[in-house]
Enzyme design. Structure first.
Site, short mmCIF file in Angstrom:
data_model
loop_
_atom_site.label_atom_id
_atom_site.label_comp_id
_atom_site.label_asym_id
_atom_site.label_seq_id
_atom_site.Cartn_x
_atom_site.Cartn_y
_atom_site.Cartn_z
N LYS A 64 -38.14 -30.83 -22.31
CA LYS A 64 -37.27 -31.82 -21.68
C LYS A 64 -35.93 -31.96 -22.42
O LYS A 64 -35.42 -33.06 -22.60
CB LYS A 64 -38.00 -33.18 -21.60
CG LYS A 64 -39.28 -33.13 -20.78
CD LYS A 64 -40.03 -34.42 -20.71
CE LYS A 64 -40.99 -34.61 -21.86
NZ LYS A 64 -42.09 -35.53 -21.61
N ASP A 103 -49.09 -38.57 -23.07
CA ASP A 103 -48.91 -39.61 -22.05
C ASP A 103 -49.90 -39.48 -20.89
O ASP A 103 -50.34 -40.49 -20.32
CB ASP A 103 -47.46 -39.66 -21.52
CG ASP A 103 -46.91 -38.32 -21.07
OD1 ASP A 103 -47.59 -37.30 -21.25
OD2 ASP A 103 -45.79 -38.29 -20.53
#
Ligand code: BGC
Length: 445
Positions: free
Chosen positions: A147, A183
């Site tokens: 990312k 996550d």
């Protein structure tokens, strides 16, 4: 109207049932290889936890580092499977943080924790939304950044160790990180705490990934105690899946990215990239003089100028007026857009998002088939992330694709938006880690 070109675009982007079946088959085989410790684009990382029973009690901190924000939360567990958010703070991660040294970056996180925590001692769960080879319930080595993060000096190091170092330097020795959590795992645990059918966690946000509950006995690469019937969550790291048909635009995006050759699926699905995929198609159309009547592409020719949020706005735009579409284009310096051109832009945005939703559904189908080949049982998929939550038809299109794949049986799959589950789940896992010691001794390849 550039019919031939549009047809080619459609062929590249519009995935049908046979494409889904190909994805499912390739994904399943990569899952099996990853579990066996063989070379695979799916890392299949044992998470050292399963969904807990719900008897944990007390107050816990969650430190949730995502791709866009850092959140710190305080959660209270009541010992009967109930939980309550007591306090929460959210901080934006600026570009400068993502380019900092590891000391500065983990120092920034520690500063925010220091400002948040009042009681001592306290146990915390650390949600870390990047690929980590977990080595213990509260330790794991960073495999690489994704990312567009490029924090220096962290790859190959234990991220809990890096954070602990900065906490100690700030006089917070009583804050004990008892769990390191991806996550997806936090999201699954958060929902699974009160829903026993929940066995998959999915993030469709800036990045994308999934995890699921696996029989410990089936994790070939797990070298540790394996009691019968015991399960462990596997972090698939599905964003790295690469057995998938890509278009010339995906290939270009990949070449221009910070991590070429990596996260191929994420680059077709994640909110970090969706706008850029659409932009590359639009710029190509402009270059071929098929869009904006030869007008230059304005700011649209700049990398990342077309935000993924635009896809949601344009998707929701009324096809008669296309006002929002024109507004966005005008903001990029492209004025007086004709109706057919605005419609073509909408078309490209729709194709890009639809492809992402179908890929997500096909990979999810592969995971569910892996758990329950004939879909005999109910399954809840805990899902979080801006793409899933905010795009007006993403969830609907995923469901449609699941129906095409599974027929009537698709009803057994419940997709449950589990907002902020990543942090809450980390607090739950931190609580469990304080009491349960099993599986902390295992290792894997
Ligand atoms: C990371 C995963 C994470 C996903 C969603 C990916 O880039 O590699 O660990 O779960 O993003 O945040």
């Amino acid at each position: 109207m550039p019919d031939k070109f549009l047809k080619k675009l459609q062929a590249d982007f519009d995935l049908g049932l046979s494409d889904c079946r190909k994805i499912i088959s390739a994904f399943s085989s990569e899952m099996s290889k990853g579990l066996a410790g063989q070379k695979s684009s799916l890392k299949m990382i044992p998470a050292y936890v399963d969904v807990p029973a719900g008897s944990e009690q007390g107050r816990f901190i969650a430190i949730d580092l995502g791709g866009t924000n850092l959140r710190v939360l305080e959660i209270e567990l009541n010992g009967r499977g109930g939980l309550r958010k007591l306090k929460e703070k959210k901080y934006v991660i600026d570009k400068k943080h993502t380019l900092a040294s590891s000391g500065q970056f983990f120092g920034f996180i520690a500063d925010k924790i220091k400002g948040f925590v009042s009681d001592h001692p306290v146990e915390a769960g650390f949600t870390f939304s990047f690929p980590v080879k977990q080595t213990a319930p509260a330790a794991g080595v960073l495999i690489r950044w994704n990312k567009d993060f490029a924090v220096r000096g962290a790859v190959g190091k234990d991220v809990v160790g890096l954070l602990n170092g900065q906490l100690l330097a700030r006089g917070l020795p009583d804050l004990r990180i008892t769990a390191l959590v991806n996550d997806t795992v936090g999201t699954l645990v958060c929902r699974g705490y009160s829903d026993r059918h929940c066995d998959v966690g999915l993030i469709l946000g800036t990045g994308t990934n999934a995890c699921y509950r696996e029989d410990l006995a089936k994790i070939g690469k797990w070298k540790g105690p394996k009691s019968a019937g015991e399960k462990m969550i596997i972090n698939i790291e599905w964003g790295d899946f690469d057995q998938i048909k890509t278009s010339p635009y995906d290939k270009l995006l990949d070449r221009q990215s910070a991590n070429p050759g990596k996260q191929i699926l994420e680059k077709m699905v994640g909110g970090m990239y969706l706008g850029e995929v659409a932009r590359l198609v639009l710029v190509d159309l402009v270059k071929r003089k098929m869009l904006f009547s030869g007008q230059p592409a304005g700011k649209l020719s700049l990398q990342k100028s077309f935000k993924s949020e635009y896809l949601s706005v344009i998707e929701a735009d009324s096809p008669s007026g296309l006002r929002q579409t024109r507004n966005i284009l005008s903001g990029l310096g492209i004025k007086n857009v004709s109706r057919p051109d605005a419609r073509l832009v909408k078309n490209v945005c729709e194709l890009t998002a639809k492809r992402a939703s179908i890929i997500s559904a096909a990979c999810l189908a592969a995971v569910i088939k892996h758990i329950d080949r004939n879909l005999k049982n109910k399954h809840t998929v805990a899902i979080d992330g801006s793409v899933y939550e905010k795009h007006p038809v993403f969830a609907k299109q995923m469901r449609k694709a699941l129906q095409a794949i599974f027929g009537q049986k698709a009803q057994k799959i419940k997709m449950a938006l589990t907002k902020d589950g990543s942090g809450v789940g980390a607090a739950v896992i931190a609580a469990v880690a304080g009491t349960k010691k099993s599986n902390s001794a295992g290792t894997h390849d």
